[in-house]
Motif scaffolding. Sequence first.
Motif, PDB file in Angstrom:
ATOM      1  N   ILE A  83       0.843  -1.203   0.000  1.00 18.80           N
ATOM      2  CA  ILE A  83       0.000   0.000   0.000  1.00 18.80           C
ATOM      3  C   ILE A  83       0.876   1.249   0.000  1.00 18.80           C
ATOM      4  O   ILE A  83       0.660   2.187  -0.756  1.00 18.80           O
ATOM      5  CB  ILE A  83      -0.935  -0.015   1.224  1.00 18.80           C
ATOM      6  CG1 ILE A  83      -1.902  -1.189   1.114  1.00 18.80           C
ATOM      7  CG2 ILE A  83      -1.698   1.287   1.350  1.00 18.80           C
ATOM      8  CD1 ILE A  83      -2.681  -1.446   2.370  1.00 18.80           C
ATOM      9  N   MET A  84       1.908   1.234   0.857  1.00 19.15           N
ATOM     10  CA  MET A  84       2.720   2.440   0.981  1.00 19.15           C
ATOM     11  C   MET A  84       3.500   2.726  -0.298  1.00 19.15           C
ATOM     12  O   MET A  84       3.652   3.873  -0.690  1.00 19.15           O
ATOM     13  CB  MET A  84       3.685   2.292   2.163  1.00 19.15           C
ATOM     14  CG  MET A  84       2.975   2.363   3.493  1.00 19.15           C
ATOM     15  SD  MET A  84       4.069   2.574   4.897  1.00 19.15           S
ATOM     16  CE  MET A  84       4.918   1.039   4.954  1.00 19.15           C
ATOM     17  N   SER A  85       4.000   1.649  -0.959  1.00 23.97           N
ATOM     18  CA  SER A  85       4.799   1.929  -2.158  1.00 23.97           C
ATOM     19  C   SER A  85       3.902   2.353  -3.314  1.00 23.97           C
ATOM     20  O   SER A  85       4.249   3.239  -4.078  1.00 23.97           O
ATOM     21  CB  SER A  85       5.629   0.713  -2.535  1.00 23.97           C
ATOM     22  OG  SER A  85       4.796  -0.355  -2.854  1.00 23.97           O
ATOM     23  N   ASP A  86       2.709   1.759  -3.422  1.00 24.45           N
ATOM     24  CA  ASP A  86       1.829   2.187  -4.508  1.00 24.45           C
ATOM     25  C   ASP A  86       1.273   3.578  -4.240  1.00 24.45           C
ATOM     26  O   ASP A  86       0.983   4.329  -5.167  1.00 24.45           O
ATOM     27  CB  ASP A  86       0.684   1.190  -4.688  1.00 24.45           C
ATOM     28  CG  ASP A  86       1.190  -0.076  -5.340  1.00 24.45           C
ATOM     29  OD1 ASP A  86       2.330  -0.054  -5.812  1.00 24.45           O
ATOM     30  OD2 ASP A  86       0.451  -1.074  -5.379  1.00 24.45           O
ATOM     31  N   GLY A  87       1.121   3.920  -2.967  1.00 28.17           N
ATOM     32  CA  GLY A  87       0.638   5.256  -2.648  1.00 28.17           C
ATOM     33  C   GLY A  87       1.719   6.313  -2.768  1.00 28.17           C
ATOM     34  O   GLY A  87       1.452   7.501  -2.618  1.00 28.17           O
ATOM     35  N   GLY A  88       2.967   5.884  -3.027  1.00 25.63           N
ATOM     36  CA  GLY A  88       4.034   6.867  -3.222  1.00 25.63           C
ATOM     37  C   GLY A  88       4.587   7.447  -1.941  1.00 25.63           C
ATOM     38  O   GLY A  88       5.261   8.475  -1.959  1.00 25.63           O
ATOM     39  N   LEU A  89       4.328   6.773  -0.807  1.00 20.57           N
ATOM     40  CA  LEU A  89       4.820   7.311   0.464  1.00 20.57           C
ATOM     41  C   LEU A  89       6.349   7.312   0.509  1.00 20.57           C
ATOM     42  O   LEU A  89       6.963   8.232   1.042  1.00 20.57           O
ATOM     43  CB  LEU A  89       4.268   6.475   1.619  1.00 20.57           C
ATOM     44  CG  LEU A  89       4.641   6.978   3.007  1.00 20.57           C
ATOM     45  CD1 LEU A  89       3.804   8.183   3.363  1.00 20.57           C
ATOM     46  CD2 LEU A  89       4.474   5.901   4.051  1.00 20.57           C
ATOM     47  N   TYR A  90       6.939   6.289  -0.116  1.00 20.25           N
ATOM     48  CA  TYR A  90       8.392   6.158  -0.021  1.00 20.25           C
ATOM     49  C   TYR A  90       9.137   7.284  -0.728  1.00 20.25           C
ATOM     50  O   TYR A  90      10.325   7.471  -0.495  1.00 20.25           O
ATOM     51  CB  TYR A  90       8.835   4.807  -0.588  1.00 20.25           C
ATOM     52  CG  TYR A  90       8.504   3.652   0.314  1.00 20.25           C
ATOM     53  CD1 TYR A  90       8.869   3.677   1.643  1.00 20.25           C
ATOM     54  CD2 TYR A  90       7.818   2.545  -0.157  1.00 20.25           C
ATOM     55  CE1 TYR A  90       8.575   2.633   2.487  1.00 20.25           C
ATOM     56  CE2 TYR A  90       7.515   1.495   0.678  1.00 20.25           C
ATOM     57  CZ  TYR A  90       7.899   1.542   2.003  1.00 20.25           C
ATOM     58  OH  TYR A  90       7.603   0.505   2.828  1.00 20.25           O
ATOM     59  N   ASN A  91       8.441   8.012  -1.613  1.00 21.03           N
ATOM     60  CA  ASN A  91       9.128   9.134  -2.257  1.00 21.03           C
ATOM     61  C   ASN A  91       9.394  10.267  -1.280  1.00 21.03           C
ATOM     62  O   ASN A  91      10.222  11.119  -1.534  1.00 21.03           O
ATOM     63  CB  ASN A  91       8.288   9.672  -3.423  1.00 21.03           C
ATOM     64  CG  ASN A  91       8.068   8.605  -4.470  1.00 21.03           C
ATOM     65  OD1 ASN A  91       8.855   7.665  -4.557  1.00 21.03           O
ATOM     66  ND2 ASN A  91       7.012   8.735  -5.251  1.00 21.03           N
TER      67      ASN A  91
END
Lengths: 66, 710
Positions: A32-40
């Motif tokens: 969820i976090m990587s698809d939501g772009g949180l890691y950027n």
Amino acid sequence: MPLDITLFGVQMPTLLPIFVIATVVQILLDRIMSDGGLYNHVWHPGLFRTAVFVCLFTTPCLLIYR
Amino acid sequence: MKADNTLMLAVKAFPLRRTLNEWLTIDAAVLIYMAKAIIAALLALWISMKLNLPDPRTAIFTVFIVMQPQSGLVFSKSYYRVLGTIAGVGMSLIIMGMFAQDPIWFIALFALWIGLTTAAGFKYRNFQFYGFVLAGYTLCIVALPVIETPLEVFDIAVSRFSEVVVGIMSATIISDVIFPRRLLDSLITSERERFHNVLSTLRDPQSVFAVFDENNPAVSRFSSGVVGLDAVRINSNFESGSDRRERQHYAHLNHEYMNLSTTFHSLKSIVASIKEGQKMELLRALESLYQPIVSALRTPPEGVLNPEDLNELVSELLEAKKEVQERYERERIVFEGEDEFTSAAYLIIRLLHELHIHCATYLSLLKLRLSGTSSREFSRVVRFSTHTDNVLVALAALRGSGVLLLSMMFWIWTAWPYATLTITMAVVIGLLLGTLPSPIDGVKDFFKGSIFALMFAAIYDFYIIPAYTSDLLTLGLLLAPILGFVGWMTTRPKLPIFSFGFVFMFMSQCALDPFYKIEPTKFLESSLAALIGVIFGGVAYLLVNFWSCSLTQQRVAKILRRQIVGACEGVLNTERSALESTGRDLVQQFSTQGRLNMRSSRLVFEWLLATLEIGRSILAIRRSAQRYSDLHITRSLESIKRYFETPSESTQTVLLVSLKETISSLRGGDKPSEKIPLKHFETLITEFSLIRTILLNSTTFPLSKEDSCR
């Protein structure tokens, strides 16, 4: 909560099922976090991810060993 | 900020700036990797000692097995290692629980399991293969040491599994937290290189219209890396912050590149045959048809880096598309009825179309990486399909079970207690090195590495560890140099199997038990047993390896022919991407497994191209023929099928005649007046001409007259 539990007639430390559940939750959260772009927006994604896992795993452990 | 600037100035003023830069990119990376490997291994050692696990060596060994410079590879290998270990441990509990007293059943099921895992592993790629193989040899590691005392199997299963998990956790955490190197970053680098290579190849008309030149690197490179880059993309799935949309972009880029390269090579081979036929006028017309592409690509690829430039390029390609279409309409009247012109012009138009799409996807990827918004949304998922030849799979399974039975016989005949180690080693070698290009050389390297490791292990076991270690800290300090050395060896591209052998032997012989307990006799006997196991594994590769060059060619030709037959009668919604990726994967596999020399590799690649092109054409024809049916079309398809089922001179003649008839009847017939049927009608003409041109040109496939294996 007890320190040992019995699953299918095998006695094992409660930490083991907690570890497995925490891993599954972690994988889902990570997706969820990587698809939501949180890691950027995170400085060190690897460290962040590890920290999340440590929180997920240790919170129930603290409850057991309190 | 100011400090940064002064630092930058200092770096710029540094006379050996380039040297420093080079050191940072090449040597520092190796040093960091070595440090990471040491830290992860010592962490695993410390945790397993603290948890009182009986065999901390397994944990350290696991660290070195899964440790890779890029964290994506570590995750993916770890994942499959865990799955494989679970399957292997489960199976050993079952087999030991049921048949520990009954040698025949025990050995039979053991061999069956090894054969099954090898076969299943061969069907899969990358680390999935590794997972299956691991499921096979975990059975040896868990079941064989306790064969005399079967009641202990549960304990050993649990402790082996815990040690593997400890090793994996240490390796993954260390590689993701300390100086992580992301696989996706290396993926974008190779994707950029490949994209620039495409542009620089296509902007030079000579690369299409000149005679084939083996020394022109751009042309021969224009097909490589499809299978490899797809593996990289799959392995990056587990990395932190790997975006689903980004991965989708990579999948599409790879697929589009595959199409582009097929079109390019088909065009090249048709142009070559036109050249041979000395049809200069035709050649000039094609060159003028290609001209708009050259002018659209006039900026050198080094100038196309940011989205703005690329945006311009995409719109210029769109312009070029119109221009080419106009020129085609003009030239078509001159070359009415020439199959070669129709097919070559069709390929040029298709090349341009695919180039346009490829650039648009690349642009979208750049935008996604820079700003997080992509300009292309993909509705469908492209799959990279693979195909494994069943004969290869059966051979591998035979080899796996065979080496197990051989070493079991050795065990029973000698009744040597250490022969269980021989079995383990033989199975590991027989399974794990099977996908190497030349397994026998791999076994030799492994053997050398083992011998080398035994010397180090002896020094550590009998001198360093007893003399200098008093606690965990000193043990860690003393182990650090050798762990770093192993880490360094694994980064050397020439030593992968050597270092694997080194790690395997060192870790199985080093005295890393919770309590020091090593005896010289045990050390010597177990080393000897392991080395015999390596030799058994090598013998298995020598015996079960009857691939010859011509046999490989025959198999490839047969499979490719079957693909065309499948395209003739199979389901219609087979996608071109499936056809392409299957073919490429197949040929890649055969060229690593099947000892093809340079010339026959070229030949096989040409066959592949012909198959891909014909298969695609057949599918297009069948789709269009649903709207525009004709007796000739069905008859031609029938004769194509017959030719590829039973290739012979006579079926070829029949086929060529029927193709010619179909084309002339289509050309002579009345054109439909509405737009959609007209489009289908023209597709039919083009595709039939294309098939005919390919069949006329390729003199080698499927009737191979030339013997390229000498």
